[in-house]
Enzyme design. Structure first.
Site, PDB file in Angstrom:
ATOM      1  N   HIS A 284      -5.210   3.253 -15.367  1.00 45.64           N
ATOM      2  CA  HIS A 284      -3.816   2.966 -15.000  1.00 45.64           C
ATOM      3  C   HIS A 284      -2.901   2.855 -16.215  1.00 45.64           C
ATOM      4  O   HIS A 284      -1.702   3.135 -16.115  1.00 45.64           O
ATOM      5  CB  HIS A 284      -3.753   1.679 -14.175  1.00 45.64           C
ATOM      6  CG  HIS A 284      -4.294   1.850 -12.788  1.00 45.64           C
ATOM      7  ND1 HIS A 284      -3.574   2.428 -11.770  1.00 45.64           N
ATOM      8  CD2 HIS A 284      -5.512   1.538 -12.252  1.00 45.64           C
ATOM      9  CE1 HIS A 284      -4.298   2.454 -10.660  1.00 45.64           C
ATOM     10  NE2 HIS A 284      -5.485   1.924 -10.929  1.00 45.64           N
TER      11      HIS A 284
ATOM     12  N   ASP B 258       0.534   4.768 -16.428  1.00 43.35           N
ATOM     13  CA  ASP B 258       1.831   4.148 -16.719  1.00 43.35           C
ATOM     14  C   ASP B 258       2.564   4.903 -17.827  1.00 43.35           C
ATOM     15  O   ASP B 258       3.792   5.080 -17.777  1.00 43.35           O
ATOM     16  CB  ASP B 258       1.634   2.690 -17.139  1.00 43.35           C
ATOM     17  CG  ASP B 258       1.222   1.799 -15.971  1.00 43.35           C
ATOM     18  OD1 ASP B 258       1.312   2.258 -14.820  1.00 43.35           O
ATOM     19  OD2 ASP B 258       0.813   0.650 -16.232  1.00 43.35           O
TER      20      ASP B 258
ATOM     21  N   ASP C 107       8.373  14.384  -7.864  1.00 44.31           N
ATOM     22  CA  ASP C 107       7.160  13.586  -7.983  1.00 44.31           C
ATOM     23  C   ASP C 107       6.164  14.310  -8.884  1.00 44.31           C
ATOM     24  O   ASP C 107       6.374  15.462  -9.266  1.00 44.31           O
ATOM     25  CB  ASP C 107       6.559  13.254  -6.620  1.00 44.31           C
ATOM     26  CG  ASP C 107       5.912  14.459  -5.952  1.00 44.31           C
ATOM     27  OD1 ASP C 107       6.078  15.588  -6.459  1.00 44.31           O
ATOM     28  OD2 ASP C 107       5.244  14.268  -4.922  1.00 44.31           O
TER      29      ASP C 107
ATOM     30  N   GLU D 134       5.040   7.534  -7.976  1.00 44.06           N
ATOM     31  CA  GLU D 134       5.341   8.606  -8.926  1.00 44.06           C
ATOM     32  C   GLU D 134       6.536   9.440  -8.478  1.00 44.06           C
ATOM     33  O   GLU D 134       6.742  10.553  -8.961  1.00 44.06           O
ATOM     34  CB  GLU D 134       4.114   9.512  -9.109  1.00 44.06           C
ATOM     35  CG  GLU D 134       3.751  10.380  -7.919  1.00 44.06           C
ATOM     36  CD  GLU D 134       2.872   9.688  -6.892  1.00 44.06           C
ATOM     37  OE1 GLU D 134       2.225  10.397  -6.107  1.00 44.06           O
ATOM     38  OE2 GLU D 134       2.828   8.442  -6.877  1.00 44.06           O
TER      39      GLU D 134
ATOM     40  N   ASN E  73      -4.749   8.492 -12.828  1.00 45.57           N
ATOM     41  CA  ASN E  73      -5.185   7.090 -12.799  1.00 45.57           C
ATOM     42  C   ASN E  73      -6.702   6.981 -12.680  1.00 45.57           C
ATOM     43  O   ASN E  73      -7.341   6.165 -13.357  1.00 45.57           O
ATOM     44  CB  ASN E  73      -4.525   6.356 -11.632  1.00 45.57           C
ATOM     45  CG  ASN E  73      -3.086   5.977 -11.926  1.00 45.57           C
ATOM     46  OD1 ASN E  73      -2.713   5.772 -13.080  1.00 45.57           O
ATOM     47  ND2 ASN E  73      -2.273   5.881 -10.888  1.00 45.57           N
TER      48      ASN E  73
END
Length: 239
Positions: free
Chosen positions: A205, A209, A192, A236, A200
């Site tokens: 965001h 992404d 992760d 994630e 974010n």
């Protein structure tokens, strides 16, 4: 018909339709071959059903035109043998015969033929039937491509383009079973991105992404191709 009409799109490129003609009468076989070649088809021929089946198994034919009454293997046996194969692409079969009763028509269709022409063959009618065959094959292949794309999308994470959690949940038990049957080892790494929420919150965001996509691509590019695989487990987290 021009040559361009007797083509199909394969992997985005035009490819001539390949037609197999199975006919024991050499004169009829030659006439059919010449007619089809003039219409832009790639043609191979066989003098009986057994030789025709061998050619069919060795090659990739879009359409097969077969006589009914032949030595060694007749047209019905040829149709059944073709349909018994697990074909990646459907082949359209036209059966030629002097038989014209309804019972004969039903027997031919039940054996696996898609269409039926009564001898003597009228060239314009045969070409018209081939046009129908090409339309049906085009629809079948378009549907198959769509189904393949739907199947791909169902196991792919839309953002990162690696496998999704559904694929992970489906494939992991299969991998465990494989190791139990054949021995060996199995390793699973769960990864992760630390403090991903901060990305974010601070950059938005869209930037988050981009980080997820880059991270997924980095993982995918550094595993053994064809052996290991990467899936987005959620958020994630990747496996």
């Amino acid at each position: 018909m021009t040559e361009s009409l007797a083509t199909q799109m394969v992997d985005g490129q035009p490819e001539a339709f390949r037609v197999l003609v199975v006919e024991d009468d050499p004169v009829t076989r030659r006439l059919l071959e010449k007619l089809l070649q003039r219409s832009g088809y790639q043609v191979e021929t066989a003098g009986n059903g057994r030789d025709g089946l061998a050619l069919f198994e060795a090659g990739s034919f879009s359409i097969a035109i077969s006589d009914w009454m032949m030595p060694e293997m007749d047209g019905l046996q040829f149709c059944r043998a073709v349909r018994s194969h697990d074909q990646q692409r459907y082949s359209y079969i036209i059966l030629l015969t002097a038989k014209d009763s309804k019972d004969d028509l039903i027997s031919g269709l039940e054996a696996g033929a898609d269409d039926y022409l009564v001898k003597p063959i009228h060239p314009a009618e045969l070409i018209a039937r081939l046009n129908t065959a090409r339309r049906i094959l085009g629809l079948e292949r378009s549907l198959r491509r769509r189904n393949e794309e739907i199947a791909r999308l169902s196991i792919t994470d839309s953002l990162t383009q690696v496998f999704n959690r559904g694929y992970f949940n489906q494939q992991l038990p299969a991998e465990i079973s494989r190791v139990r049957r054949h021995g060996g080892s199995l390793a699973i790494a769960i990864c992760d991105i630390d403090h991903f929420k901060r990305v974010n919150d601070r950059y938005g965001h869209q930037a988050g992404d981009a980080v997820l996509s880059d991270f997924a691509h980095c993982l995918r590019d550094n595993v053994r191709q064809g052996v290991d695989w990467v899936a987005r487990y959620g958020g994630e987290e990747f496996a």
